[in-house]
Scaffold this motif. Structure first.
Motif, PDB file in Angstrom:
ATOM      1  N   ARG A  48       0.647  -1.244  -0.003  1.00 21.93           N
ATOM      2  CA  ARG A  48       0.045  -0.153   0.025  1.00 21.93           C
ATOM      3  C   ARG A  48       0.816   1.218   0.021  1.00 21.93           C
ATOM      4  N   ALA A  49       1.918   1.222   0.891  1.00 21.98           N
ATOM      5  CA  ALA A  49       2.820   2.494   1.070  1.00 21.98           C
ATOM      6  C   ALA A  49       3.563   2.380  -0.311  1.00 21.98           C
ATOM      7  N   ILE A  50       3.925   1.590  -0.979  1.00 20.07           N
ATOM      8  CA  ILE A  50       4.833   1.578  -2.159  1.00 20.07           C
ATOM      9  C   ILE A  50       3.793   1.992  -3.236  1.00 20.07           C
ATOM     10  N   ALA A  51       2.717   1.641  -3.411  1.00 16.01           N
ATOM     11  CA  ALA A  51       1.621   2.304  -4.183  1.00 16.01           C
ATOM     12  C   ALA A  51       1.285   3.732  -4.118  1.00 16.01           C
ATOM     13  N   ARG A  52       1.251   4.092  -2.758  1.00 17.69           N
ATOM     14  CA  ARG A  52       0.994   5.412  -2.665  1.00 17.69           C
ATOM     15  C   ARG A  52       2.130   6.366  -2.904  1.00 17.69           C
ATOM     16  N   GLY A  53       3.568   5.665  -2.587  1.00 16.49           N
ATOM     17  CA  GLY A  53       4.612   6.475  -3.096  1.00 16.49           C
ATOM     18  C   GLY A  53       4.851   6.672  -4.779  1.00 16.49           C
ATOM     19  N   ALA A  54       4.458   5.506  -5.177  1.00 18.53           N
ATOM     20  CA  ALA A  54       4.333   5.982  -6.723  1.00 18.53           C
ATOM     21  C   ALA A  54       3.148   6.411  -7.476  1.00 18.53           C
ATOM     22  N   GLY A  55       2.197   6.957  -6.788  1.00 14.06           N
ATOM     23  CA  GLY A  55       0.919   7.591  -7.059  1.00 14.06           C
ATOM     24  C   GLY A  55       0.174   6.476  -7.810  1.00 14.06           C
ATOM     25  N   VAL A  56       0.043   5.061  -7.678  1.00 16.45           N
ATOM     26  CA  VAL A  56      -0.903   4.297  -8.223  1.00 16.45           C
ATOM     27  C   VAL A  56      -1.582   3.461  -7.080  1.00 16.45           C
ATOM     28  N   ASP A  57      -2.430   2.721  -7.712  1.00 11.40           N
ATOM     29  CA  ASP A  57      -3.440   1.807  -6.823  1.00 11.40           C
ATOM     30  C   ASP A  57      -2.494   0.633  -6.455  1.00 11.40           C
ATOM     31  N   SER A  58      -2.814   0.050  -5.028  1.00 14.05           N
ATOM     32  CA  SER A  58      -2.252  -1.025  -4.868  1.00 14.05           C
ATOM     33  C   SER A  58      -2.393  -2.200  -5.734  1.00 14.05           C
ATOM     34  N   ALA A  59      -3.641  -2.287  -6.328  1.00 11.57           N
ATOM     35  CA  ALA A  59      -3.861  -3.322  -7.403  1.00 11.57           C
ATOM     36  C   ALA A  59      -2.882  -3.423  -8.539  1.00 11.57           C
ATOM     37  N   LEU A  60      -2.321  -2.199  -8.917  1.00 12.42           N
ATOM     38  CA  LEU A  60      -1.384  -2.145  -9.942  1.00 12.42           C
ATOM     39  C   LEU A  60      -0.086  -2.679  -9.539  1.00 12.42           C
ATOM     40  N   VAL A  61       0.198  -2.402  -8.315  1.00 14.71           N
ATOM     41  CA  VAL A  61       1.782  -2.911  -7.884  1.00 14.71           C
ATOM     42  C   VAL A  61       1.575  -4.658  -7.999  1.00 14.71           C
ATOM     43  N   HIS A  62       0.285  -5.036  -7.475  1.00 18.77           N
ATOM     44  CA  HIS A  62       0.285  -6.601  -7.448  1.00 18.77           C
ATOM     45  C   HIS A  62       0.038  -6.892  -8.841  1.00 18.77           C
ATOM     46  N   HIS A  63      -0.325  -6.436  -9.724  1.00 17.91           N
ATOM     47  CA  HIS A  63      -0.800  -6.787 -10.977  1.00 17.91           C
ATOM     48  C   HIS A  63       0.730  -6.763 -11.847  1.00 17.91           C
ATOM     49  N   TYR A  64       1.473  -5.740 -11.613  1.00 16.19           N
ATOM     50  CA  TYR A  64       3.091  -5.916 -12.342  1.00 16.19           C
ATOM     51  C   TYR A  64       3.881  -6.824 -11.503  1.00 16.19           C
ATOM     52  N   PHE A  65       3.886  -6.925 -10.480  1.00 16.80           N
ATOM     53  CA  PHE A  65       5.053  -7.580  -9.650  1.00 16.80           C
ATOM     54  C   PHE A  65       4.641  -8.847  -8.725  1.00 16.80           C
ATOM     55  N   GLY A  66       3.208  -8.775  -8.320  1.00 17.48           N
ATOM     56  CA  GLY A  66       2.924  -9.772  -7.628  1.00 17.48           C
ATOM     57  C   GLY A  66       2.769  -9.613  -5.993  1.00 17.48           C
ATOM     58  N   THR A  67       3.521 -10.646  -5.340  1.00 19.58           N
ATOM     59  CA  THR A  67       3.496 -10.281  -3.946  1.00 19.58           C
ATOM     60  C   THR A  67       4.815  -9.319  -3.384  1.00 19.58           C
ATOM     61  N   LYS A  68       4.588  -9.042  -2.112  1.00 24.02           N
ATOM     62  CA  LYS A  68       5.862  -8.192  -1.625  1.00 24.02           C
ATOM     63  C   LYS A  68       7.135  -8.888  -1.952  1.00 24.02           C
ATOM     64  N   GLU A  69       7.234 -10.229  -1.902  1.00 21.50           N
ATOM     65  CA  GLU A  69       8.691 -10.698  -2.040  1.00 21.50           C
ATOM     66  C   GLU A  69       9.245 -10.633  -3.521  1.00 21.50           C
ATOM     67  N   GLN A  70       7.896 -10.834  -4.429  1.00 22.57           N
ATOM     68  CA  GLN A  70       8.256 -10.594  -5.711  1.00 22.57           C
ATOM     69  C   GLN A  70       8.540  -8.951  -6.187  1.00 22.57           C
ATOM     70  N   VAL A  71       8.036  -8.111  -5.478  1.00 17.41           N
ATOM     71  CA  VAL A  71       8.462  -6.796  -5.888  1.00 17.41           C
ATOM     72  C   VAL A  71       9.923  -6.252  -5.330  1.00 17.41           C
ATOM     73  N   PHE A  72      10.192  -6.914  -4.094  1.00 14.37           N
ATOM     74  CA  PHE A  72      11.496  -6.856  -3.663  1.00 14.37           C
ATOM     75  C   PHE A  72      12.396  -7.177  -4.450  1.00 14.37           C
ATOM     76  N   ALA A  73      12.329  -8.621  -5.232  1.00 12.57           N
ATOM     77  CA  ALA A  73      13.214  -9.404  -6.114  1.00 12.57           C
ATOM     78  C   ALA A  73      13.329  -8.526  -7.267  1.00 12.57           C
ATOM     79  N   ALA A  74      12.108  -7.791  -7.708  1.00 13.70           N
ATOM     80  CA  ALA A  74      12.284  -6.925  -8.929  1.00 13.70           C
ATOM     81  C   ALA A  74      13.253  -5.759  -8.375  1.00 13.70           C
ATOM     82  N   ALA A  75      13.051  -5.080  -7.294  1.00 12.91           N
ATOM     83  CA  ALA A  75      13.744  -4.013  -7.053  1.00 12.91           C
ATOM     84  C   ALA A  75      15.200  -4.568  -6.977  1.00 12.91           C
ATOM     85  N   VAL A  76      15.510  -5.503  -6.291  1.00 14.10           N
ATOM     86  CA  VAL A  76      16.812  -5.805  -6.147  1.00 14.10           C
ATOM     87  C   VAL A  76      17.548  -6.095  -7.516  1.00 14.10           C
ATOM     88  N   GLN A  77      16.621  -6.733  -8.428  1.00 13.17           N
ATOM     89  CA  GLN A  77      17.419  -7.130  -9.703  1.00 13.17           C
ATOM     90  C   GLN A  77      17.655  -5.490 -10.306  1.00 13.17           C
TER      91      GLN A  77
END
Lengths: 205, 205
Positions: A48-77
């Protein structure tokens, strides 16, 4: 946004569009994710906070990346991308100059906040959370150690690379994270010639 | 507890008793503090949870240590105690053996979970929070750098010590925190002779 693009529909992007990656939105989400993970740590970070910081809806974060773990993995990459050039850098050219070239290359990444900050953010998360550490560990192993080791062609190659990496990771910790003087303010030109021979020694000595 | 001690009163201990330090209770609070800071990070850590972990009342934590920042400072000081032997270790004996002696000494601290875990806990907090980093930074400067630098007797002494420290901090990160193989499982006897000459080179080379 390019000209002549069709008016955007609301809702889930079509598959081709998803794969095209909406780079601006994706990057904004990843940037926000790195800030969130760095400031609040992996456990406390929320989609939720990641979505807020990006100015998008939480659903869009899930849609692009999946779970929190997957968001983290993408950020690391993403944060790790500049370091991906290391194996090619090392495995070409004169072995006797590896130390100098590797250290010079790393300092180019470090001395630019645009490439340094994402790396520090990821390092902070990995230090405080086991899930984050495991993702970081896998990335180092697959993308750095295995490739460099293959080129070093010694039975202890991976350990050599890690000891060289340890010198550099520790330098980053003291210089950019703990910020202890004088190493925090020393010019890169003073540090590089002190580090290069040590890294060289680990790799080929 | 010693024999013949008077029955304990409830409430605030008398001044002499406070200074005597109630070592068992104090240590329990500090141990709980390190766990809390390591697991939840500096920001999220609470005096209440530290007190709960030590089986005491929050008021007693405040009474012995003061604010959260002061609890942290005390925990760092305790965790750092084994490292306080470094300056004396270095400043006596043959300079040409400094690398070997320092690395051997550090591994003795690291390979015993009783002395390693508090250090890792503190490192985790320092990496994720600026207040914690500042306390850690001050401790390294005052207790390690200044004393060793005075003995090294070179204008760049502090930087030399820090580069040696960087090699060791980075090794600890990869071995005990990120736990990347093979450095995570390599026997200390394999690592010490690889690290000692590098540390020696930083200090006196």
């Amino acid at each position: 946004m390019s000209h002549g693009r069709p008016v955007r529909r609301r809702g889930r992007p079509a598959s081709a569009e998803r794969n095209a990656g909406e780079p601006a939105t994706r990057d904004r989400i990843l940037g926000s994710a790195r800030t969130e993970f760095a400031e609040r740590g992996y456990d406390k970070a929320s989609i939720r906070a990641i979505a807020r910081g990006a100015g998008v809806d939480s659903a869009l974060v899930h849609h692009y990346f999946g779970t929190k773990e997957q968001v983290f993995a993408a950020a690391v990459q993403g944060a790790f991308a500049p370091a991906m050039g290391i194996p090619d850098l090392l495995l070409s050219g004169d072995r006797e100059e590896w130390g100098e070239r590797l250290v010079g290359y790393i300092f180019k990444i470090w001395e630019d906040a645009v490439t340094r900050d994402p790396l520090l953010a990821i390092m902070r998360s990995a230090v405080s959370n086991e899930t984050a550490a495991a993702i970081f560990r896998g990335l180092i192993s697959r993308n750095l150690l295995e490739r460099v080791s293959a080129g070093l062609d010694r039975p202890d190659a991976a350990l050599r690379v890690e000891l060289a990496l340890a010198q550099l990771v520790g330098t980053a910790m003291l210089r950019y994270v703990i910020k202890v003087e004088p190493i925090a303010s020393a010019p890169a030109e003073e540090l590089i010639p002190r580090l290069a021979p040590v890294v060289q020694r680990h790799l080929t000595g």
